[in-house]
Scaffold this active site. Structure first.
Site, PDB file in Angstrom:
ATOM      1  N   ASN A  41      15.542 -36.879 -60.381  1.00 36.62           N
ATOM      2  CA  ASN A  41      14.919 -35.752 -59.700  1.00 36.62           C
ATOM      3  C   ASN A  41      14.331 -36.170 -58.349  1.00 36.62           C
ATOM      4  O   ASN A  41      13.858 -37.291 -58.192  1.00 36.62           O
ATOM      5  CB  ASN A  41      13.832 -35.141 -60.581  1.00 36.62           C
ATOM      6  CG  ASN A  41      14.398 -34.638 -61.897  1.00 36.62           C
ATOM      7  OD1 ASN A  41      15.590 -34.367 -62.007  1.00 36.62           O
ATOM      8  ND2 ASN A  41      13.554 -34.529 -62.908  1.00 36.62           N
ATOM      9  N   VAL A  42      14.336 -35.232 -57.414  1.00 36.69           N
ATOM     10  CA  VAL A  42      13.851 -35.518 -56.057  1.00 36.69           C
ATOM     11  C   VAL A  42      12.575 -34.747 -55.751  1.00 36.69           C
ATOM     12  O   VAL A  42      12.163 -34.661 -54.597  1.00 36.69           O
ATOM     13  CB  VAL A  42      14.945 -35.179 -55.017  1.00 36.69           C
ATOM     14  CG1 VAL A  42      16.170 -36.057 -55.214  1.00 36.69           C
ATOM     15  CG2 VAL A  42      15.348 -33.701 -55.063  1.00 36.69           C
TER      16      VAL A  42
ATOM     17  N   HIS B 286      17.851 -41.029 -56.889  1.00 36.32           N
ATOM     18  CA  HIS B 286      18.540 -40.262 -55.842  1.00 36.32           C
ATOM     19  C   HIS B 286      17.639 -39.946 -54.658  1.00 36.32           C
ATOM     20  O   HIS B 286      17.999 -39.111 -53.826  1.00 36.32           O
ATOM     21  CB  HIS B 286      19.119 -38.970 -56.431  1.00 36.32           C
ATOM     22  CG  HIS B 286      20.158 -39.237 -57.475  1.00 36.32           C
ATOM     23  ND1 HIS B 286      20.433 -38.361 -58.510  1.00 36.32           N
ATOM     24  CD2 HIS B 286      20.998 -40.293 -57.653  1.00 36.32           C
ATOM     25  CE1 HIS B 286      21.392 -38.859 -59.280  1.00 36.32           C
ATOM     26  NE2 HIS B 286      21.749 -40.033 -58.775  1.00 36.32           N
TER      27      HIS B 286
END
Length: 363
Positions: A129-130, A156
């Site tokens: 998750n970002v 990521h």
């Protein structure tokens, strides 16, 4: 250049789903899996759904948006007129959508997992998750910012920083301000959205769907990097500090993710379909090391059918707090930090009838 968007093979989607387990059985199995500690956890978009951030895929494992067309890395960064148009589209949508991600709060799963991090049961957490919500949850403990950074690996990247093509890094809030100054008409629109609460539909990658408004991207200005200007060059090629489709994770991140798996005694997967190879190869590496693996996720995943992966087809929200209490015993009530975490977190998932008729723009 041909870039494939990560997906779960059709053969996996057509299989009979994993039988659902009862809450009691799931609590017992996950508690036993965690009880000895030294677990590395890999999380995906499903963990953030209760914070109001939509997942990429529904419970059937398929993209919720059948028209999913992400902007690819080479498109966003191309130093051409077409690349400039891609950046205008991306940054206008992301400019309007970012406040919802910025203001999102950790949910009950984030907070319960932070209790397990704080207590040492899960010393290493890898997230796809970002949104930065694991960081927000762990920041509720006395852990220092350095320890938080060392405990969580963003596989990521993150939406909360922006990097120009020459490597200059800036906080996302500062970049939002640059965009506001360069686009006063869109700043007024954003202010009106905030005043009325009529936020356009925010996608899981932090942008909004606005095609239905008949908006043109051509007038949106993406400002030059101030650091580049100080070096006597103009450059308006920026991207959030995350991995787009068509871009590889850095060698440093890849190696650290491997070490986090190698150092652990077992691997827990939560809220992920493992559609991206950067995540799936961590599962493969764990299995090669012959370490136990348990998945907690609703619906099909890329790991389905692998003999050495046990799966609990259940929402984490329904079991995780009781699991923490089982694993930590009296410490769950005697330690005020853990007790606070087990009583914290929101639960505001998108409505069940929410759809996604408009294409997303990000990687």
């Amino acid at each position: 250049m041909r870039v494939s968007v990560p997906n779960i093979p059709a053969s996996f989607l057509s299989r009979t789903t994993t039988p659902q387990v009862s809450v009691t059985e799931a609590v017992d199995k996950l508690s036993a899996f965690l009880s000895s500690g030294n677990v590395t956890l890999l999380t995906g978009a499903g963990v953030s759904v209760d914070s109001g951030i939509r997942a990429y895929r529904g419970q059937d494992g398929r993209y919720t948006n059948p028209n999913y067309k992400p902007i690819l890395y080479h498109e966003l960064t191309a130093d051409t007129e077409k690349g400039r148009a891609f950046r205008q589209r991306y940054w206008l949508r992301s400019y309007l959508g970012y406040p919802s991600v910025r203001d999102a709060l950790p949910n009950t799963t984030h907070c319960a997992l932070s209790a397990l991090q704080y207590s040492g049961i899960i010393p290493r957490l890898i997230t796809q998750n970002v949104d930065g919500l694991h960081h927000k949850a762990l920041a509720m403990t006395p852990s220092s910012p350095v320890k938080v950074h060392q405990s969580i690996l963003e596989l990521h990247g993150t939406l909360h920083r922006v990097r120009c093509k020459h490597g200059h890094l800036v906080d996302r809030n500062a970049f939002q301000e640059w965009l506001s100054i360069a686009n006063p008409q869109w700043k007024a629109f954003a202010d009106e959205v905030e005043r009325t609460g009529n936020q356009p539909r925010t996608n899981p990658d932090g942008d909004v769907a606005i095609e239905h408004l008949g908006i043109s991207y051509e007038t949106f200005v993406v400002p030059d990097c101030p650091s580049c200007l100080m070096e006597n060059r103009t450059n308006n090629v920026h991207k959030p500090d995350l991995i787009f489709f068509g871009e590889s994770i850095t060698e440093h991140v890849r190696q650290r993710s491997y070490r986090d798996v190698e150092t652990a005694d077992r691997l827990l997967l939560m809220g992920t379909t493992l559609a991206t190879y950067s995540a799936f190869r961590l599962l493969k590496h764990t299995l090669e090391l012959q370490k136990p693996v348990l998945m907690v996720n609703i619906g099909p995943s890329r790991s389905d059918g692998l003999e050495k992966v046990e799966k609990l087809d259940i929402a984490s929200r329904s079991i995780i707090r009781q699991v923490v209490r089982n694993v930590l015993g009296t410490r769950a009530t005697e330690d005020p930090i853990i007790e606070k975490l087990l009583n914290s977190g929101i639960s505001k998932p998108p409505s069940a009838d929410d759809d996604d008729r408009y294409p997303r723009a990000t990687g």
